[in-house]
Write an enzyme that holds these catalytic residues in place. Structure first.
Site, PDB file in Angstrom:
ATOM      1  N   GLU A  66      51.440  44.177  35.073  1.00 36.25           N
ATOM      2  CA  GLU A  66      51.666  44.580  36.471  1.00 36.25           C
ATOM      3  C   GLU A  66      52.011  43.305  37.227  1.00 36.25           C
ATOM      4  O   GLU A  66      51.134  42.474  37.457  1.00 36.25           O
ATOM      5  CB  GLU A  66      50.406  45.223  37.058  1.00 36.25           C
ATOM      6  CG  GLU A  66      50.005  46.532  36.405  1.00 36.25           C
ATOM      7  CD  GLU A  66      50.942  47.676  36.732  1.00 36.25           C
ATOM      8  OE1 GLU A  66      51.831  47.519  37.589  1.00 36.25           O
ATOM      9  OE2 GLU A  66      50.790  48.739  36.098  1.00 36.25           O
ATOM     10  N   CYS A  68      51.257  42.944  45.907  1.00 34.92           N
ATOM     11  CA  CYS A  68      52.509  43.184  45.188  1.00 34.92           C
ATOM     12  C   CYS A  68      53.302  44.338  45.794  1.00 34.92           C
ATOM     13  O   CYS A  68      54.497  44.463  45.572  1.00 34.92           O
ATOM     14  CB  CYS A  68      52.189  43.484  43.734  1.00 34.92           C
ATOM     15  SG  CYS A  68      51.023  44.841  43.583  1.00 34.92           S
ATOM     16  N   ASN A  81      44.052  38.776  44.613  1.00 34.33           N
ATOM     17  CA  ASN A  81      44.274  39.506  45.870  1.00 34.33           C
ATOM     18  C   ASN A  81      43.408  40.763  45.996  1.00 34.33           C
ATOM     19  O   ASN A  81      43.034  41.149  47.091  1.00 34.33           O
ATOM     20  CB  ASN A  81      45.768  39.796  46.095  1.00 34.33           C
ATOM     21  CG  ASN A  81      46.412  40.506  44.956  1.00 34.33           C
ATOM     22  OD1 ASN A  81      45.787  40.753  43.922  1.00 34.33           O
ATOM     23  ND2 ASN A  81      47.671  40.859  45.104  1.00 34.33           N
ATOM     24  N   GLU A 139      49.644  51.788  34.929  1.00 34.55           N
ATOM     25  CA  GLU A 139      48.217  52.031  35.121  1.00 34.55           C
ATOM     26  C   GLU A 139      48.112  53.279  35.980  1.00 34.55           C
ATOM     27  O   GLU A 139      49.043  53.633  36.701  1.00 34.55           O
ATOM     28  CB  GLU A 139      47.561  50.835  35.818  1.00 34.55           C
ATOM     29  CG  GLU A 139      47.496  49.618  34.893  1.00 34.55           C
ATOM     30  CD  GLU A 139      46.839  48.399  35.511  1.00 34.55           C
ATOM     31  OE1 GLU A 139      46.986  48.194  36.726  1.00 34.55           O
ATOM     32  OE2 GLU A 139      46.189  47.655  34.764  1.00 34.55           O
TER      33      GLU A 139
HETATM   34  P1  NAD Z   1      48.908  34.393  38.632  1.00 34.62           P
HETATM   35  O1  NAD Z   1      49.850  34.933  37.638  1.00 34.62           O
HETATM   36  O2  NAD Z   1      48.956  32.964  38.985  1.00 34.62           O
HETATM   37  O3  NAD Z   1      47.401  34.655  38.185  1.00 34.62           O
HETATM   38  C1  NAD Z   1      46.947  35.924  37.735  1.00 34.62           C
HETATM   39  C2  NAD Z   1      45.906  35.718  36.663  1.00 34.62           C
HETATM   40  O4  NAD Z   1      46.511  35.031  35.562  1.00 34.62           O
HETATM   41  C3  NAD Z   1      44.703  34.875  37.081  1.00 34.62           C
HETATM   42  O5  NAD Z   1      43.553  35.375  36.433  1.00 34.62           O
HETATM   43  C4  NAD Z   1      45.036  33.504  36.525  1.00 34.62           C
HETATM   44  O6  NAD Z   1      43.899  32.724  36.227  1.00 34.62           O
HETATM   45  C5  NAD Z   1      45.746  33.884  35.237  1.00 34.62           C
HETATM   46  N1  NAD Z   1      46.655  32.853  34.727  1.00 34.62           N
HETATM   47  C6  NAD Z   1      47.408  31.982  35.447  1.00 34.62           C
HETATM   48  N2  NAD Z   1      48.095  31.174  34.615  1.00 34.62           N
HETATM   49  C7  NAD Z   1      47.782  31.555  33.361  1.00 34.62           C
HETATM   50  C8  NAD Z   1      48.160  31.103  32.067  1.00 34.62           C
HETATM   51  N3  NAD Z   1      49.012  30.103  31.912  1.00 34.62           N
HETATM   52  N4  NAD Z   1      47.636  31.726  30.999  1.00 34.62           N
HETATM   53  C9  NAD Z   1      46.768  32.762  31.155  1.00 34.62           C
HETATM   54  N5  NAD Z   1      46.358  33.217  32.339  1.00 34.62           N
HETATM   55  C10 NAD Z   1      46.855  32.626  33.431  1.00 34.62           C
HETATM   56  O7  NAD Z   1      49.095  35.335  39.894  1.00 34.62           O
HETATM   57  P2  NAD Z   1      48.340  35.260  41.277  1.00 34.62           P
HETATM   58  O8  NAD Z   1      48.972  34.235  42.123  1.00 34.62           O
HETATM   59  O9  NAD Z   1      46.861  35.182  41.069  1.00 34.62           O
HETATM   60  O10 NAD Z   1      48.627  36.723  41.832  1.00 34.62           O
HETATM   61  C11 NAD Z   1      49.714  36.995  42.612  1.00 34.62           C
HETATM   62  C12 NAD Z   1      50.782  37.723  41.825  1.00 34.62           C
HETATM   63  O11 NAD Z   1      50.225  38.907  41.259  1.00 34.62           O
HETATM   64  C13 NAD Z   1      51.904  38.179  42.705  1.00 34.62           C
HETATM   65  O12 NAD Z   1      53.139  37.954  42.081  1.00 34.62           O
HETATM   66  C14 NAD Z   1      51.646  39.678  42.852  1.00 34.62           C
HETATM   67  O13 NAD Z   1      52.795  40.430  43.147  1.00 34.62           O
HETATM   68  C15 NAD Z   1      51.079  40.006  41.529  1.00 34.62           C
HETATM   69  N6  NAD Z   1      50.314  41.243  41.601  1.00 34.62           N
HETATM   70  C16 NAD Z   1      50.830  42.344  40.982  1.00 34.62           C
HETATM   71  C17 NAD Z   1      50.154  43.556  41.053  1.00 34.62           C
HETATM   72  C18 NAD Z   1      50.707  44.767  40.380  1.00 34.62           C
HETATM   73  O14 NAD Z   1      49.952  45.709  40.180  1.00 34.62           O
HETATM   74  N7  NAD Z   1      51.974  44.806  40.012  1.00 34.62           N
HETATM   75  C19 NAD Z   1      48.935  43.639  41.739  1.00 34.62           C
HETATM   76  C20 NAD Z   1      48.433  42.492  42.348  1.00 34.62           C
HETATM   77  C21 NAD Z   1      49.140  41.295  42.257  1.00 34.62           C
END
Ligand code: NAD
Length: 482
Positions: A251, A285, A152, A463
């Protein structure tokens, strides 16, 4: 925009290394391929960790002022490459061009802040228990850090991790999301041009994270894992890293309440919901997910919000008039549809939007109309799970105690918002909300200068601010007999 037809490779030990396989990156506005990225193997992932490990001692010993100077040079190169990087963010992520520009500028702010903060990792001299001893407490870099980032904010989320890691003296391996690897690769190009020593920043991409994640996360040379993404994957990484006790910062997801009291400036609250809910098309998020409005102002607030949401222009992010782009992919689109259908089935009223936008050349992308739902309740999916889309559900409340209880009734605790003109109430509500960030009349509370992170299942650690660099440091006691 630079040519991204060919995959850039993995960046390991200061060199771009081509991989045998590559994968397509798709524009969510058109469904068309916009470039290719390298599909790293476990061997390449190990090589990236090896390069970081090899660079650790020298980088840790580099004076903090010099590490800060490197971060400032990265910020300058990022600014120089901003137009290219902005185009790539729009092409692979879909967000409107103004928001992509903001993201790149925001990434620069993180680099600038930690360029300064590098010098402030002070230790302590502790009064010793005997006259013959001197006790020095030092702050030392943890070692190799692994950053796993989401789609995102493909560039800003990397900057948020790279800046404090490098400032603290930790070399880094970055793995971006598979949906958005092109703008991160262009950012790493800027890092390279800034003259970062070989091995200090490494970069691997993969079409499926599980192809290399066990190798990366399970490697005992990785001393720090910093992750932004879903709560589900965050918990998985925490379990996987337990074997070698890597330090972990997470996060994760949110389910932000946005509380509008009857004494609030309703125009400001409307603008606040628009800014919070519809940035990155509701895929942040920090997005307002449960909009609690006090009885008495529900109708006038709903009218204002419905009118403002109805005016948002939907379309491809390349059009400067557009405020809301496409959702990232089909799974994201399906989730939004399921949440709206569930709400309507349980009695919610669609005040505006509620369906796909297809006309005017939008049929190839995952465009969903900015939506406001009236008469929502706490049991609907929109109120219980992150929708991650442009849907604003309105819930009614009676008094302060009730709304605080309902806002806190969630496993998530990242951001919360409260609009009121009563100073006492603002303090009481801010104190009572179980969330890591509380915006009082402020829809955008995040900043590199202040701690950012979640309570409960929204994360671990912080962070930003001084806490952000602490996350990459270990404490060492040196006891000297004199
Ligand atoms: P996601 O968890 O699917 O993916 C995030 C990252 O993790 C990507 O690089 C992905 O390739 C990797 N990943 C996915 N499965 C994995 C696995 N099994 N092993 C290792 N790595 C893996 O999340 P998303 O859909 O890309 O992002 C959306 C989520 O992120 C939402 O829940 C959002 O709230 C959260 N988010 C949180 C913050 C924060 O600062 N708290 C900021 C932005 C997004």
């Amino acid at each position: 925009m630079r040519d991204v037809g060919e995959a850039r490779g993995c960046f390991i030990d200061g060199k771009w290394i081509p991989t045998a396989e590559t994968f397509a990156v798709v524009d969510p506005a058109t469904g068309r391929e916009v470039g290719r990225a390298s599909d790293a193997t476990p061997a390449e992932a190990r090589a990236a960790i090896g390069a970081a490990e090899g660079a650790f001692a020298e980088w840790a010993a580099t004076p903090a002022a010099e590490r800060g100077a490197v971060l400032r040079r990265i910020a300058a190169e990022l600014e120089r490459a901003a137009d290219d990087i902005v185009s790539l963010i729009v092409a692979e992520q879909g967000k409107p061009i103004g928001q992509a520009r903001f993201e790149v500028a925001y990434a620069g702010q993180w680099l600038e802040w930690y360029a300064e903060e590098a010098r402030r990792t002070y230790g302590e001299i502790v009064p010793p228990p005997t006259a013959t001893k001197r006790l020095l407490v030092q702050r030392r870099p943890l070692g190799v850090a692994l950053a796993i980032t989401p789609w995102n904010f493909p560039v800003a989320m990397i900057a948020r991790k790279l800046a404090p890691a490098l400032a603290a003296g930790c070399p880094l391996v970055v793995k971006p999301a598979e949906q958005t690897p092109l703008s991160p690769a262009a950012f790493i190009d800027a890092v390279d041009r800034a003259g970062v020593p070989a091995g200090v920043v490494n970069f691997v991409t993969a079409s499926d994270p599980t192809r290399i994640s066990d190798t990366l996360v399970g490697d005992p040379r990785v001393r720090k894992i910093t992750f932004t993404g879903s709560t589900e994957v965050g918990k998985l990484l925490l379990r996987q890293s337990a074997d070698h006790l890597a330090r972990v910062s997470l996060e994760l997801g949110g389910q932000a309440p946005f509380i509008v009291f009857d004494d609030a400036d309703l125009d400001a609250a409307t603008a606040g919901v628009i800014a919070s809910k519809f940035q990155v098309n509701g895929q942040s998020c920090l997005c307002a997910n449960r909009i609690f409005v006090q009885e008495g102002v529900v109708e006038s607030f709903a009218d204002r919000l419905t009118a403002a949401a109805g005016e948002l222009v939907v379309g491809p992010g390349t059009d400067p008039e557009v405020a809301v782009g496409p959702l990232i992919d089909e799974a994201g689109y399906d989730k939004v549809c399921a949440h709206v259908a569930d709400a309507v089935e349980r009695g919610a009223r669609v005040l505006v939007g509620g369906d796909r936008r297809q006309g005017g050349g939008l049929q190839q992308g995952y465009f969903f109309a900015p939506t406001v739902l009236g008469d929502c309740d706490d049991d609907m999916l929109v109120a219980r799970e992150e929708t991650f889309g442009p849907v604003a559900p309105l819930l009614t409340f009676t008094d302060e105690a009730e709304v605080v209880r309902r806002a806190n009734d969630s496993p998530f605790g990242l951001a919360a918002y409260c609009y009121t003109r009563d100073l006492g109430r603002a303090h009481r509500v801010a104190d009572a909300l179980e969330f890591g960030l509380v915006g009082i009349n402020d829809p955008l509370p995040a900043s590199p200068v202040a701690p950012f992170g979640g309570f409960k299942e929204s994360g671990l650690g912080r962070e930003g601010g001084h806490d952000g660099i602490e996350a990459f440091l270990e404490t060492k006691l040196v006891s000297i007999v004199c």
